[in-house]
Design an enzyme around this catalytic site. Sequence first.
Site, mmCIF file in Angstrom:
data_model
loop_
_atom_site.group_PDB
_atom_site.id
_atom_site.type_symbol
_atom_site.label_atom_id
_atom_site.label_comp_id
_atom_site.label_asym_id
_atom_site.label_seq_id
_atom_site.Cartn_x
_atom_site.Cartn_y
_atom_site.Cartn_z
ATOM 1 N N GLU A 168 -11.525 5.995 5.602
ATOM 2 C CA GLU A 168 -10.917 6.740 6.708
ATOM 3 C C GLU A 168 -11.904 6.878 7.853
ATOM 4 O OE1 GLU A 168 -7.870 7.537 7.079
ATOM 5 O OE2 GLU A 168 -7.005 7.500 5.072
ATOM 6 N N TRP A 217 -5.164 0.931 10.472
ATOM 7 C CA TRP A 217 -5.344 1.006 9.027
ATOM 8 C C TRP A 217 -5.152 -0.377 8.397
ATOM 9 C CZ3 TRP A 217 -8.002 3.501 5.828
ATOM 10 C CH2 TRP A 217 -7.729 3.475 4.460
ATOM 11 N N TYR A 243 0.843 -1.203 0.000
ATOM 12 C CA TYR A 243 0.000 0.000 0.000
ATOM 13 C C TYR A 243 0.877 1.251 0.000
ATOM 14 C CZ TYR A 243 -3.244 3.519 1.863
ATOM 15 O OH TYR A 243 -3.991 4.660 2.065
#
Length: 207
Positions: free
Chosen positions: A54, A62, A32
């Site tokens: 988010e 995350w 990522y």
Amino acid sequence: MTDTVPSPDLIVGADGLARPLWAARDPLLQAYYDTEWGLPVRDEQGLFERLSLEGFQSGLSWATILRKRPAFREAFAGFAPDAVAAFDDSDVERLLGDAGIVRNRAKILATIGNARATVALRGDADHAGGLPDLVWSFQPAQTPTPRSLAEVPSSSTESIALSKELKRRGFRFVGPTTMFALMEAVGIVDTHLVGSHRRGSSGVWGG
């Protein structure tokens, strides 16, 4: 790059590339970081997806959200705003029963509401380009140049202003910290550490 002094928060991998600690150990996070985080996202659907994820990330890691992203995309019609804006009570119940995503009623309802707010933004007198136009209008004149993770801000004057404007337009789960994370993720600011192989790679900012 503008600095040859290595940061204590960077790790040079077997491939010779320097990455921050958070992106150096988990293969998913590394991929990522290397290929997606911080690159410009200027299309409505892409920005709506990032804003939604988010929001779901709030209070979680995350990495958890990334692992669930394929399931999120399937559950939320690829984050197409028109499709999500049409979700009804039966969709809410379906989502609450989906073990592949984060089953939080408030966040699910916020995502549906945010899709409707995204659709409503199209053709807005102040932001004719809709959500991308609004979000990118808060790009600062300068970007941070952190040399350590401790120097990476968690919010900014612009993220506070973006948060207020989105809330005014009916968006939820868009606090200043969440909006700064969004701005980092979509290239509006560059918080790659000085010395990282990704610093300055977005094309929006220099090294």
